[in-house]
Enzyme design. Structure first.
Site, PDB file in Angstrom:
ATOM      1  N   CYS A 138       0.818  -1.212   0.000  1.00 23.33           N
ATOM      2  CA  CYS A 138       0.000   0.000   0.000  1.00 23.33           C
ATOM      3  C   CYS A 138       0.850   1.259   0.000  1.00 23.33           C
ATOM      4  CB  CYS A 138      -0.954   0.010   1.192  1.00 23.33           C
ATOM      5  SG  CYS A 138      -0.128  -0.004   2.802  1.00 23.33           S
ATOM      6  N   GLY A 284      -9.201  -8.971   5.479  1.00 22.07           N
ATOM      7  CA  GLY A 284      -7.832  -9.424   5.286  1.00 22.07           C
ATOM      8  C   GLY A 284      -6.937  -9.147   6.481  1.00 22.07           C
TER       9      GLY A 284
END
Length: 515
Positions: A138, A284
């Site tokens: 990310c 997740g």
């Protein structure tokens, strides 16, 4: 550690733009920095309008060299030069330091596609990149690769990034960083140790580097040099965490997201976090970390929305003793998601979706205040949501103020970890330097063997009276003498611990033995 001066040029028509940067791998300014100009080959249109001049006829006027002929000659020259150069390591990419989330998300690749991406980089480079491995998280997208020539390797890797992102090269280069040799090595080690992370010392990046190594080895494009680099980085990351307190009390992206929401809740939604209705989209690893942190701070109830139910149920089961988690399986249907978002005060999103999960249209007309905290890349929340009067939307780049406080508290541990990384970096650079000795060793052995054979032939007439057995003994004797004479020089060249002094001995050996 010696400093490295990197000079990178870009040709824009007939004008060259050059940027020079001087840094040391573990200096206080060693974090990845954007490179304003990178070596990019000209487009076909530019090339055709500025062909190389090579042949001069009797008239004295230069004629343009045929394109095919020019390319073949250049390739042949490159191959000959490359044969004398060992592979070395490089890294090109972008991160939270120098690229906004809207740029990072255009290059984000799911882990399942890392191997294919690395193979594509190697295949499309026309030999400039021999090995590659991709790391996409990310907060960063990086390509670690091995090449013999820096300029060609960077150009090939950068063109891949441009094709994948769809961004103009002029825009992309503002966010790219490129590091070579010991600087690339130091960067990989800092990344694995969590020193280059948005949240210093966070542990998730080490797991991601391990995954990068696994993909490079298992069916990927990582060869001997690249996989050795990533493996060294993983080992260094473990050592930094074991021998310092860099990971002690460290926050993660997920915990930073909670801290941001807790700090802003009263202002944005009119009530403290403990009284807010909380929903989390996604089930997740990031969500697990988020629930862990919220549970530790007293969260009693939340709604967990996920595409599939089994995974969400499994996660809810982990927290059944501390948090009442209501599971809602959406099946990817926004019609099931929207009502639950509408009921919440604070919504966290963390999914692998490459499209928006929450968009502006679904929130228009909302009267109650809403906070959206998006920790996904690519983003799950449309940026335009923040334009709505009752909505406050945050993404991963909004967390920097939160983590800055954490980084300031950990300054001493950062220094201690960097000292350890310097040692590990030196070890890897020594191993790379030993690779450079291989061509010289091979040439030296061939030269010595040829001299031995020539001298044996020259002495044939004087050895005619010897028996076959005696001639074989002389052969063995000559080989033994050559082997013993070469043992010292070759051992020195192979010694990776003498990396700092290797460049001079290599050149000296080549001159002494005329190889």
């Amino acid at each position: 550690m010696r400093s490295l001066v990197v000079v990178v040029s870009v040709w824009c028509g007939a004008r060259a733009l050059t940027t020079t940067t001087t840094t040391t791998p573990f200096s206080s300014t060693s974090r990845s920095v954007a490179v304003g100009a990178i070596a990019i080959p000209r487009t076909s249109e530019e090339s055709s309008s500025s062909r190389s001049v090579a042949r001069v006829p009797k008239s004295g006027k230069a004629l343009p060299l045929e394109r095919g002929e020019e390319d073949e000659e250049a390739k042949r020259a490159r191959r000959l030069a490359a044969a004398e150069r060992p592979l070395d390591v490089f890294v090109v990419g972008l991160s939270h330091h120098n690229a906004a989330v809207e740029t990072r998300e255009k290059l984000a690749i799911p882990e399942a596609e890392w191997e294919a991406a690395a193979k594509e980089i190697v295949a499309s480079s026309e030999g400039a990149v021999e090995e590659a491995a991709v790391l996409s998280t990310c907060n960063r997208f990086e390509v670690y690769f091995a090449a013999r020539e820096a300029r060609a390797g960077f150009a090939a890797a950068s063109l891949y990034l441009q094709r994948r992102s769809g961004l103009p090269m002029s825009t992309l280069r503002e966010s790219l960083f490129m590091l070579s040799y010991e600087h690339a090595t130091a960067h990989a080690l800092r990344v694995a140790a969590g020193l280059d992370s948005l949240v210093v010392g966070e542990g998730q990046i080490l797991a991601q580097m391990k995954a990068c190594y696994a993909h490079a080895v298992d069916g990927g494009a990582g060869g001997k040099v690249t996989t050795r680099l990533i493996n060294a980085a993983v080992a260094a990351g473990k050592r930094a965490r074991e021998e310092t307190d860099i990971a002690k009390g460290a926050v993660s992206i997920s915990s930073a997201a909670y801290e941001l929401a807790a700090a802003r809740a009263t202002e944005d939604v009119g009530k403290p976090f403990a009284e807010a209705r909380v929903a989390v989209v996604g089930a997740g690893t990031m969500t697990r970390l988020l629930l862990t942190h919220m549970a530790a701070h007293g969260l009693k109830k939340c709604v967990l929305l996920n595409r599939s139910e089994p995974r969400a149920r499994e996660l809810a089961e982990e927290f059944k003793d501390s948090v009442d988690v209501e599971v809602v399986a959406t099946g990817g249907d926004s019609a099931l998601l929207a009502p639950r978002v509408a009921e919440a005060d604070i919504v966290f999103t963390s999914t692998s979706s490459e499209s928006y999960v929450v968009d502006k249209a679904s929130l228009e007309g909302r009267a109650a205040p809403l906070m959206l905290v998006d920790i996904s890349v690519p983003r799950n929340v449309e940026p335009a949501c923040d334009d709505l009067p009752n909505v406050a939307a945050y993404d991963v780049d909004s967390l920097k103020a939160v983590v800055a406080r954490n980084t300031a508290k950990r300054r001493r541990e950062i220094v201690a970890a960097e000292r350890l990384l310097e040692e590990d970096c030196a070890d890897f650079r020594g191993w790379v330097a030993s690779l450079g000795a291989v061509p010289t060793i091979t040439q030296l052995q061939r030269k010595a063997e040829q001299l031995r054979v020539d001298e044996m032939k020259r002495a044939n007439a004087k050895l005619k009276h010897l028996s076959q057995r005696e001639i074989e003994a002389v052969e063995r004797l000559s080989r033994g003498i050559v082997s013993k004479l070469l043992h010292g020089p070759m051992s020195t060249l192979r010694d990776s611990s003498a990396a700092h002094a290797k460049k001079t001995p290599l050149g000296l050996v080549k001159r002494m033995f005329q190889i």
